[in-house]
Design a protein around this motif. Structure first.
Motif, short mmCIF file in Angstrom:
data_model
loop_
_atom_site.label_atom_id
_atom_site.label_comp_id
_atom_site.label_asym_id
_atom_site.label_seq_id
_atom_site.Cartn_x
_atom_site.Cartn_y
_atom_site.Cartn_z
N ALA A 43 -0.21 85.01 5.24
CA ALA A 43 -1.14 85.86 4.47
C ALA A 43 -0.36 86.90 3.66
N LEU A 44 0.66 87.45 4.31
CA LEU A 44 1.49 88.47 3.65
C LEU A 44 2.22 87.86 2.44
N ALA A 47 -0.16 86.98 -0.41
CA ALA A 47 -0.61 88.18 -1.14
C ALA A 47 0.46 88.63 -2.12
N MET A 48 1.71 88.60 -1.66
CA MET A 48 2.81 89.03 -2.54
C MET A 48 3.01 88.04 -3.69
N GLY A 51 0.28 88.45 -6.22
CA GLY A 51 0.53 89.70 -6.97
C GLY A 51 1.62 89.49 -8.01
N TRP A 52 2.70 88.81 -7.60
CA TRP A 52 3.84 88.55 -8.50
C TRP A 52 3.40 87.70 -9.70
N LEU A 54 0.36 87.17 -10.86
CA LEU A 54 -0.60 87.87 -11.73
C LEU A 54 0.11 88.88 -12.62
N GLY A 55 1.09 89.61 -12.04
CA GLY A 55 1.88 90.59 -12.81
C GLY A 55 2.62 89.92 -13.94
N GLY A 56 3.28 88.80 -13.61
CA GLY A 56 4.05 88.06 -14.60
C GLY A 56 3.16 87.55 -15.72
N THR A 58 0.24 88.73 -16.70
CA THR A 58 -0.25 89.84 -17.53
C THR A 58 0.81 90.23 -18.57
N ALA A 59 2.05 90.37 -18.07
CA ALA A 59 3.13 90.77 -18.98
C ALA A 59 3.34 89.73 -20.06
N TRP A 60 3.31 88.45 -19.66
CA TRP A 60 3.56 87.36 -20.63
C TRP A 60 2.47 87.34 -21.70
N VAL A 63 3.08 90.29 -24.09
CA VAL A 63 4.22 90.07 -25.01
C VAL A 63 3.87 89.04 -26.06
N GLU A 66 1.52 90.32 -28.67
CA GLU A 66 2.24 91.23 -29.58
C GLU A 66 3.02 90.44 -30.63
N ARG A 67 3.68 89.37 -30.14
CA ARG A 67 4.51 88.57 -31.02
C ARG A 67 3.66 87.85 -32.07
N LEU B 7 -1.40 94.51 3.14
CA LEU B 7 -1.59 93.58 2.02
C LEU B 7 -1.98 94.34 0.76
N ALA B 11 0.61 93.86 -2.36
CA ALA B 11 0.17 93.06 -3.51
C ALA B 11 0.36 93.82 -4.83
N ALA B 14 4.04 93.84 -5.64
CA ALA B 14 4.47 92.53 -6.14
C ALA B 14 4.02 92.32 -7.58
N PHE B 15 2.80 92.82 -7.88
CA PHE B 15 2.26 92.71 -9.24
C PHE B 15 3.19 93.42 -10.24
N GLY B 18 6.45 91.57 -10.62
CA GLY B 18 6.24 90.36 -11.43
C GLY B 18 6.10 90.70 -12.90
N TRP B 19 5.37 91.78 -13.17
CA TRP B 19 5.16 92.24 -14.56
C TRP B 19 6.50 92.62 -15.19
N SER B 22 8.76 89.57 -15.81
CA SER B 22 8.30 88.78 -16.94
C SER B 22 8.65 89.44 -18.27
#
Lengths: 85, 390
Positions: A43-44, A47-48, A51-52, A54-56, A58-60, A63, A66-67, B7, B11, B14-15, B18-19, B22
């Motif tokens: 579960a841990l 979750a990570m 999160g990773w 989703l973060g990636g 969003t950033a992509w 960017v 923008e481009r 969690l 989370a 990690a977000f 990841g951001w 990227s």
């Protein structure tokens, strides 16, 4: 530099294995539309991971939009060059 | 700490991670990192343009460490090392580039060309020759390689090979190299003349004329050959043709021409030719030659009168010295002493003066050279026109 990265990665994998082994007991989740039982460690990790990712993502998206905007602007300028002052 | 709280904290962390990762990858792909590289590159370039080569090397070294795949940076660095005289470092760098696996063929040939230049600079002409020959065979940067090969053969005075490669360069680029080839034939002719092979020298001169019909040097060498064979009438014709081809070489041509006029007893023709030259050429050499002629024919008085009149029109230190020499016999006592001081002074003034200058690189020389010792270009060294020189 590459060696250091590999070293840190190995440490994290080892820590993950140890944590997973120590937290093997199951926990149950109720996501309203579904119910599931997972080991605590998994579960841990999930979750990570979510999160990773989703973060990636969003950033992509940020960017690339923008481009695209910059490219559109360049094309517009190329078609209608600004008049010389 | 209970699990949902853990969690909930991990989370978002990690977000964010990841951001950030990227964005970093995206920036590298989109060129932000490249623009950082380019700013360093332009900084290096700026140092180069400001002649601050130490700082430029520092920047380029950092750039090369930052991105080991940047071949251009390594090439620029090698070039800089060579220009600074650190040829061994330049050679090592270019050798490393050539031996690097996975380098594209075009980049490898550029590195080979640079390595050849390093060898040339280090004086390892045989290695440079082998490299440039390979490049010509591969037809990679062949014009540059041919130019380098020509300069190697010129350095080794291997004129036949120089001619052969100059002709190949002409075919390859379509540019006219005939004036240079004519000079190579003149070198061969001069060498044959010195070794007593006069017929061979004439053949080479004919080939020089075939390349460049108005080749001054070939006319001068023809005149010299004729004069040495006691054919002074033909020698006069050749020398006159040399002056007509390029009047700038008059100071070089006049002494042997006057000698041939005298030997062939054509002093009237000499006077007519020199008189005609006075209107075309504004240096002092024809004036001095005519002064000498009038001294022999009409006496000292007529020579001095002519020289004085001409010096008013074209003031010259060489003319002044000739005038002092001419008047020395007529004066005595304190005035003579003063004239002696004046003569020594003008002599010293002329001794420290460069009489010739390369019209291409500005190299100053006291004697005439057909090939500029500095920029190695042919037939660009010409007499300087001015009060203290011609």
């Amino acid at each position: 530099m590459r060696l250091i990265v590999i070293f840190i990665l190995v440490i994290f994998i080892a820590a993950g294995v140890v944590l997973g082994a120590l937290n093997a007991d199951m926990v149950s989740y109720d996501l309203a539309f579904a119910q599931m039982r997972l080991p605590k460690g998994a579960a841990l990790l999930s979750a990570m991971l979510i999160g990773w990712v989703l973060g990636g993502l969003t950033a992509w998206l940020g960017v690339s939009s923008e481009r695209r905007r910059a490219q559109r602007e360049l094309l517009r300028n190329a078609k209608n060059p600004p008049a010389n002052p | 700490m209970n699990l949902p709280l853990l969690l909930g904290a991990l989370a978002p962390a990690a977000f964010v991670l990841g951001w950030w990762a990227s964005r970093r990858v995206g920036a590298r792909r989109s060129g932000t990192a490249v623009s950082e590289l380019s700013s360093d590159y332009f900084r290096g370039l700026n140092y180069l343009l400001n002649e601050e080569q130490d700082k430029a090397i520092e920047v380029f070294l950092k750039l090369a460490e930052y991105n080991r795949d940047t071949v251009e940076t390594h090439l620029a660095l090698g070039n800089l090392f060579r220009r600074r005289g650190e040829v061994d470092r330049a050679i090592r760098l270019h050798q490393h580039l050539v031996s690097r696996p996975g380098l594209s063929d075009s980049m490898k040939t550029v590195a080979l060309l640079e390595l050849g230049e390093d060898y040339m600079r280090a004086g390892l002409l045989d290695r440079a020759e082998a490299l440039f020959t390979d490049l010509v065979v591969m037809n990679a940067h062949a014009p540059s390689a041919l130019r380098h090969l020509i300069s190697i053969y010129q350095h080794e005075r291997d004129w036949h090979k120089a001619i052969e490669h100059a002709r190949r360069l002409e075919v390859m680029t379509g540019e006219e190299e005939t004036p240079m080839i004519a000079q190579f034939y003149c070198e061969l002719a001069d060498r044959s003349r010195q070794h007593g092979a006069r017929a061979e020298a004439r053949d080479y001169l004919q080939q020089a004329f075939d390349c460049q019909p108005d080749c001054v040097r070939a006319f001068m060498l023809t005149g010299r050959l004729q004069a040495e064979d006691d054919h002074h009438i033909e020698a006069v014709q050749a020398y006159e043709a040399a002056i007509n081809a390029d009047i700038a070489f008059t100071p070089e041509i006049l002494p042997p021409l006057l000698n041939s006029y005298a030997r062939s007893q054509q002093m009237e023709r000499a006077e007519v030719f020199l008189r005609e030259m006075l209107s075309r050429y504004h240096g002092i050499s024809p004036v001095l030659a005519l002064t000498h002629l009038y001294r022999q024919r009409d006496g000292e008085r007529a020579a001095v009168d002519f020289l004085t009149m001409q010096l008013r029109q074209r003031p010259s230190v060489r003319g002044l010295m000739a005038l002092i020499d001419a008047t020395m016999d007529k004066i005595e006592g304190e005035v003579r002493e003063n004239f002696l001081i004046l003569r020594d002074l003008t002599k010293k003034l002329l001794e420290g003066q460069a009489m010739y200058r390369c019209s291409r690189c500005g190299f100053g020389a006291k004697a005439h050279h057909w090939q500029c010792p500095s920029c190695k270009s042919w037939s660009t060294i010409r007499p300087i026109h001015g009060v203290a020189s011609e």
